[in-house]
Design an enzyme around this catalytic site. Structure first.
Site, PDB file in Angstrom:
ATOM      1  N   HIS A 220       0.753  -1.164  -0.125  1.00 17.87           N
ATOM      2  CA  HIS A 220      -0.078   0.007  -0.104  1.00 17.87           C
ATOM      3  C   HIS A 220       0.735   1.337  -0.036  1.00 17.87           C
ATOM      4  O   HIS A 220       2.064   1.101   0.271  1.00 17.87           O
ATOM      5  CB  HIS A 220      -1.044  -0.109   1.235  1.00 17.87           C
ATOM      6  CG  HIS A 220      -0.363   0.136   2.462  1.00 17.87           C
ATOM      7  ND1 HIS A 220      -0.222  -1.187   3.086  1.00 17.87           N
ATOM      8  CD2 HIS A 220      -0.038   1.110   3.254  1.00 17.87           C
ATOM      9  CE1 HIS A 220       0.300  -0.677   4.406  1.00 17.87           C
ATOM     10  NE2 HIS A 220       0.594   0.531   4.337  1.00 17.87           N
TER      11      HIS A 220
ATOM     12  N   HIS B 147       4.135   7.359   3.333  1.00 17.84           N
ATOM     13  CA  HIS B 147       5.036   6.300   3.261  1.00 17.84           C
ATOM     14  C   HIS B 147       4.521   5.411   2.343  1.00 17.84           C
ATOM     15  O   HIS B 147       3.431   5.475   1.475  1.00 17.84           O
ATOM     16  CB  HIS B 147       4.923   5.560   4.573  1.00 17.84           C
ATOM     17  CG  HIS B 147       3.822   4.878   5.163  1.00 17.84           C
ATOM     18  ND1 HIS B 147       2.824   5.715   5.846  1.00 17.84           N
ATOM     19  CD2 HIS B 147       3.201   3.512   4.933  1.00 17.84           C
ATOM     20  CE1 HIS B 147       1.832   4.617   5.963  1.00 17.84           C
ATOM     21  NE2 HIS B 147       1.990   3.534   5.801  1.00 17.84           N
TER      22      HIS B 147
ATOM     23  N   GLU C 130       7.669   1.349   4.916  1.00 16.50           N
ATOM     24  CA  GLU C 130       7.081   0.495   5.941  1.00 16.50           C
ATOM     25  C   GLU C 130       7.354  -0.800   5.420  1.00 16.50           C
ATOM     26  O   GLU C 130       7.138  -1.032   4.221  1.00 16.50           O
ATOM     27  CB  GLU C 130       5.399   0.894   6.075  1.00 16.50           C
ATOM     28  CG  GLU C 130       4.789  -0.198   6.855  1.00 16.50           C
ATOM     29  CD  GLU C 130       3.399  -0.110   7.174  1.00 16.50           C
ATOM     30  OE1 GLU C 130       2.760   0.732   6.514  1.00 16.50           O
ATOM     31  OE2 GLU C 130       2.768  -0.776   7.578  1.00 16.50           O
TER      32      GLU C 130
HETATM   33 CO    CO Z   1       1.254   1.914   6.085  1.00 15.50          CO
END
Ligand code: CO
Length: 140
Positions: free
Chosen positions: A7, A80, A131
């Site tokens: 994502h 992110h 991440e």
């Molecule tokens: Co995230």
């Protein structure tokens, strides 16, 4: 070791307003319910795309780590990107051995998908907050 792009995290002062962009302007048809993650200081809402997700994040509470980002980016913005890895601890240890800094204690915590996550310092990632999340079991 890097796997799928899971994502893209987008910080916003209002998930309701951000949803309008993806639903009304871009025509997204699969958008989850907003939910809170109090221990992370965020509200989260996933916009589901054919090949990935947009993770909308809004501050939850006065101590939210998103407040600093929104102070610099009042309208919100890309926060992110998240890649999947098969073994998060192995990925963390490999990155550390190569000199990268893991944010916080470096111990994984449970992210919005219910699997362990870590964040890698942007200075080691070409200026991008990265991440890493362990691939959800049964996802492949
Ligand atoms: Co995230």
């Amino acid at each position: 070791m890097i796997g799928k792009l899971n994502h893209v995290g987008v910080a916003t002062p209002s998930i309701e307003e951000a949803v309008k962009v993806y639903r009304d302007l871009l025509g997204a048809t699969s958008i989850g319910e907003k939910f809170s993650m109090p221990e992370q200081g965020v509200w989260v809402c996933f916009v589901n795309l054919p090949n990935s997700q947009i993770e909308l994040i809004e501050p939850f509470g006065a101590e939210s780590p998103i407040h600093n980002f929104l102070a610099k980016n009042p309208a919100g913005g890309q926060h992110h990107i998240c890649f999947e890895v098969d073994d998060l601890i192995a990925a963390r240890d490999d990155l550390r051995s190569k000199g990268a800094t893991i944010l916080g204690t470096g111990e994984p915590r449970i992210g919005a998908h219910g699997v362990p996550i870590i964040f890698v310092h942007p200075r080691n990632m070409g200026g991008v907050l990265v991440e890493l999340m362990e691939t959800p079991k049964g996802a492949h």
